[in-house]
Motif scaffolding. Structure first.
Motif, PDB file in Angstrom:
ATOM      1  N   GLU A  66      14.301 -39.687  43.754  1.00 42.90           N
ATOM      2  CA  GLU A  66      13.011 -40.399  43.521  1.00 42.90           C
ATOM      3  C   GLU A  66      13.473 -41.524  41.939  1.00 42.90           C
TER       4      GLU A  66
ATOM      5  N   GLY B 155       5.893 -33.117  36.843  1.00 42.06           N
ATOM      6  CA  GLY B 155       6.877 -34.224  36.449  1.00 42.06           C
ATOM      7  C   GLY B 155       7.131 -35.431  37.478  1.00 42.06           C
ATOM      8  N   SER B 156       6.420 -35.364  38.482  1.00 43.51           N
ATOM      9  CA  SER B 156       6.496 -36.484  39.502  1.00 43.51           C
ATOM     10  C   SER B 156       5.404 -37.277  39.279  1.00 43.51           C
TER      11      SER B 156
ATOM     12  N   CYS C 223       3.621 -40.885  45.716  1.00 44.79           N
ATOM     13  CA  CYS C 223       4.587 -40.808  44.703  1.00 44.79           C
ATOM     14  C   CYS C 223       5.287 -41.993  44.576  1.00 44.79           C
TER      15      CYS C 223
ATOM     16  N   ARG D 202       9.782 -40.303  39.425  1.00 49.11           N
ATOM     17  CA  ARG D 202       9.866 -39.118  38.417  1.00 49.11           C
ATOM     18  C   ARG D 202      10.048 -39.622  37.092  1.00 49.11           C
TER      19      ARG D 202
ATOM     20  N   ARG E 281      14.131 -32.206  40.140  1.00 53.59           N
ATOM     21  CA  ARG E 281      13.235 -31.471  40.538  1.00 53.59           C
ATOM     22  C   ARG E 281      13.945 -30.010  40.890  1.00 53.59           C
TER      23      ARG E 281
END
Length: 394
Positions: free
Chosen positions: A39, A63-64, A110, A113, A120
């Motif tokens: 990410e 957190g994303s 998304c 991050r 993650r």
């Protein structure tokens, strides 16, 4: 926040993200994008720029970072709940309100991050041994009762006191018949005694977790977590409480087994005399009206069909300030039916014309299958029952 739309099968990120759901094997952080895809790392300042300069609706979930601007107009819970949480970490709230399968659908939004959130944690399957999962409590099935050919009421003993509030739900976990993994799903607590609680489950056509829940037998062991508060609690509805008392009204719309959490909310509201209510129940026919006896009893106690003194015929109950209007919709009934206490019985599908007959409401609360909830929300807004942002989908 309500459910997000399905991700197209061609969306590679969405496909890779679909690692879990209510009808499949559950993993830690299941349903979020696969960390092996990588990410884009974003700084806190990047997120702030999206909010301030580009006016994007950005949420942070575990957190994303998700840009939900394009989705916001169709969000079942309304735009306002998203706007109130832009730029904030809302992972815990998201988990309480949404099913795990919704996380897979979320993956398409998304955009990266937060570097400050750290990497993650890679998904892992739940433990295959039968030790109790951390955070869950082991319990035993005491009994089952077939309400319909595909709907079962299940009584579960709990070893610890269950702090239950109307409309709250528990997360059940049970082993998959193959033994490969565990399955889990959310179920409204229908009622509670000193030593047990009851849920109602409908067997799913895709043989998912609900089908296995419906197959539980006395003596089977399951695990549960919760209970958790529903996405709408009358005591927390500030706009309702700010409304002049004589204008406080809530419209509840239930489709199929969605009547279970809706009924709990209606009963709580009327017992506390917080506001008047309209309850619209839609099902195929009278036989499919789950908890019919409870509904008619509630109409008997609080129904609007009472004499001028606020007392039902032949009773000596005190005058009620907040009453219930009951509307039953039977879409496939073979003939006319009678539901004691019903203000209206219709044999057509729910639409704005039916809802407009019951006037405006401060809040509309809906629960049922996805297609039903979408149609009900559109009908409530089109019928002038309330503003779109005041429609809550459980």
């Amino acid at each position: 926040m309500g459910c997000l739309p399905s991700v197209a099968a061609s969306n590679a990120r969405g496909q890779a993200a679909a690692t879990g759901g209510d009808d499949g094997c559950q993993g830690k952080d299941a349903g979020l994008s696969d960390p092996t895809l990588g990410e884009q790392l974003l700084e806190d300042g990047d997120v702030q720029a999206l909010l301030d300069k580009k006016k994007r609706l950005v949420l942070i979930i575990h957190g994303s970072v998700y840009d939900v601007t394009d989705f916001a107009p169709t969000h079942p819970g309304g735009i306002s709940v998203l706007s109130q949480n832009v730029g904030k970490e809302v992972g815990d709230v998201f988990d309480r309100i949404h099913r795990p399968s919704t996380k897979a659908q979320l993956a398409t939004y998304c955009i990266g991050r937060l570097r400050s959130a750290g990497p993650r944690i890679a998904p892992t399957l739940v433990r295959k041994d039968r030790e109790v999962t951390p955070g869950f409590v082991r319990a035993t099935v005491l009994g089952t009762e077939m309400l319909l050919d595909d709907v079962v009421r299940i009584t579960i003993a709990f070893p610890l006191g269950l702090q239950h509030s109307p409309g709250s739900y528990v997360r059940l976990k049970l082993p998959h018949p193959s033994g490969a993994c565990d399955m889990s799903g959310n179920y409204t607590v229908a009622s509670v005694t000193e030593t047990s609680f009851m849920i109602i489950s409908k067997r799913s056509l895709n043989h998912g977790v609900s089908s296995h829940v419906c197959s539980l037998q006395p003596g089977n062991e399951i695990e549960y977590k919760g209970p958790f508060a529903p996405s709408w609690v009358v005591e927390d509805d500030d706009e309702l409480h700010k409304t002049p008392e004589e204008m406080r009204h809530v419209t509840f719309i239930a489709g199929g087994i969605g009547i279970v959490p809706i009924f709990a909310a209606v009963k709580n509201l009327l017992e506390k005399q917080i506001a008047s209510a309209t309850l619209v129940v839609s099902t195929r026919d009278l036989r499919r009206l789950v908890i019919r006896d409870e509904i008619t009893e509630l109409a008997k106690q609080y129904g609007s069909l009472r004499d001028d003194n606020g007392v039902a015929s032949g009773e000596s109950a005190p005058r009620l300030r907040k009453v219930l209007k009951l509307c039953c919709i039977f879409t496939r009934s073979s003939g006319e039916v009678n539901v004691p206490g019903a203000d209206l019985i219709s044999y057509a599908r729910l639409d704005h014309k039916i809802l407009s007959q019951f006037g405006s409401a401060v809040t509309v609360v809906i629960c049922g299958p996805p297609d039903f909830t979408r149609a009900a929300k559109e009908s409530a807004v089109k019928g002038g029952v309330c503003r779109e942002e005041r429609v809550i989908v459980l």
